[in-house]
Design an enzyme around this catalytic site. Sequence first.
Site, mmCIF file in Angstrom:
data_model
loop_
_atom_site.group_PDB
_atom_site.id
_atom_site.type_symbol
_atom_site.label_atom_id
_atom_site.label_comp_id
_atom_site.label_asym_id
_atom_site.label_seq_id
_atom_site.Cartn_x
_atom_site.Cartn_y
_atom_site.Cartn_z
ATOM 1 N N GLY A 60 23.764 26.226 -61.867
ATOM 2 C CA GLY A 60 24.510 27.161 -62.700
ATOM 3 C C GLY A 60 23.679 28.180 -63.463
ATOM 4 N N ASP A 92 29.360 22.552 -72.583
ATOM 5 C CA ASP A 92 30.767 22.153 -72.601
ATOM 6 C C ASP A 92 30.872 20.829 -73.359
ATOM 7 O OD1 ASP A 92 33.470 21.914 -72.076
ATOM 8 O OD2 ASP A 92 33.255 21.463 -69.962
ATOM 9 N N LYS A 131 31.199 26.588 -75.194
ATOM 10 C CA LYS A 131 32.635 26.415 -75.432
ATOM 11 C C LYS A 131 32.847 25.899 -76.847
ATOM 12 C CE LYS A 131 34.409 25.760 -70.799
ATOM 13 N NZ LYS A 131 35.043 24.885 -69.809
ATOM 14 N N ARG A 171 29.782 31.873 -57.777
ATOM 15 C CA ARG A 171 28.522 31.999 -58.526
ATOM 16 C C ARG A 171 27.979 33.417 -58.463
ATOM 17 N NH1 ARG A 171 26.809 26.814 -59.963
ATOM 18 N NH2 ARG A 171 27.087 25.167 -58.434
HETATM 19 P P1 IMP Z 1 28.729 19.515 -69.975
HETATM 20 O O1 IMP Z 1 30.177 19.106 -70.027
HETATM 21 O O2 IMP Z 1 28.300 20.200 -71.250
HETATM 22 O O3 IMP Z 1 27.847 18.370 -69.583
HETATM 23 O O4 IMP Z 1 28.640 20.619 -68.842
HETATM 24 C C1 IMP Z 1 28.221 20.290 -67.561
HETATM 25 C C2 IMP Z 1 28.321 21.377 -66.578
HETATM 26 O O5 IMP Z 1 29.686 21.594 -66.322
HETATM 27 C C3 IMP Z 1 27.791 22.756 -66.905
HETATM 28 O O6 IMP Z 1 26.402 22.896 -66.726
HETATM 29 C C4 IMP Z 1 28.541 23.573 -65.872
HETATM 30 O O7 IMP Z 1 27.864 23.522 -64.624
HETATM 31 C C5 IMP Z 1 29.863 22.839 -65.776
HETATM 32 N N1 IMP Z 1 30.920 23.537 -66.520
HETATM 33 C C6 IMP Z 1 31.432 23.250 -67.736
HETATM 34 N N2 IMP Z 1 32.390 24.112 -68.095
HETATM 35 C C7 IMP Z 1 32.497 24.990 -67.059
HETATM 36 C C8 IMP Z 1 33.316 26.152 -66.807
HETATM 37 O O8 IMP Z 1 34.152 26.598 -67.611
HETATM 38 N N3 IMP Z 1 33.102 26.772 -65.612
HETATM 39 C C9 IMP Z 1 32.203 26.348 -64.690
HETATM 40 N N4 IMP Z 1 31.418 25.288 -64.892
HETATM 41 C C10 IMP Z 1 31.564 24.618 -66.059
HETATM 42 MG MG MG Z 2 28.649 23.635 -62.132
#
Ligand code: IMP
Ligand code: MG
Length: 180
Positions: free
Chosen positions: A43, A102, A130, A164
């Site tokens: 990402g 996130d 977020k 992407r």
């Molecule tokens: P985490 O929930 O903070 O561990 O986020 C993990 C991963 O989820 C991020 O690095 C993104 O790859 C993916 N992710 C979270 N929210 C989004 C979104 O709104 N769009 C696309 N990928 C997301």
């Molecule tokens: Mg992802």
Amino acid sequence: MQDDLQRVLFDEPTISHRLDQIAAQITADYRDRELTVIAVLNGSLIFMADLLRRIPLPLKLDCLSVASYHGGTKAVGEVVFRQVALPDVQDRDVLLLDDILDSGRTLDAIRRKLEEAEPLSVRVCVLLEKKILRAAPVKADYIGFEIGNEFVVGYGLDYMEHYRNLPCIGVLRTELIAQG
Ligand code: IMP
Ligand code: MG
């Protein structure tokens, strides 16, 4: 591709301008240190490429690959490291780069893992954050943009590995997101 977006949140000039600002801040903060950037694949790829070219400091770059998402739009708990060896970060000033903060689980797990190797410092830089209550206690030191609790794609961010390469960041039309 663009037609699959409900709306555009950040267009190319907006992203570019914000990257100028973050890069200037990072450059000032790390002026007298040797920076080790660790980018979380896939990402952060596009963000990383555009950001690092704006930072005129000597730096090292490593990438990490973790799986926490499994293709849907909801994070699941477990974070699996995909490579055997982690970058050597002992006594280094580390800047972790990711696309989006996130739930916080990914960056929290990576940060903990890296800290076992006793780096001098670890800071976190994300393109998007977020505004939600996080499952894991991570705070980003550098943030491109804050967004609401919506699923976004583009500029490195994917939905099931698509979108992407969109040059902007936008909200995916909800009817395109598989339920469940
Ligand atoms: P985490 O929930 O903070 O561990 O986020 C993990 C991963 O989820 C991020 O690095 C993104 O790859 C993916 N992710 C979270 N929210 C989004 C979104 O709104 N769009 C696309 N990928 C997301
Ligand atoms: Mg992802």
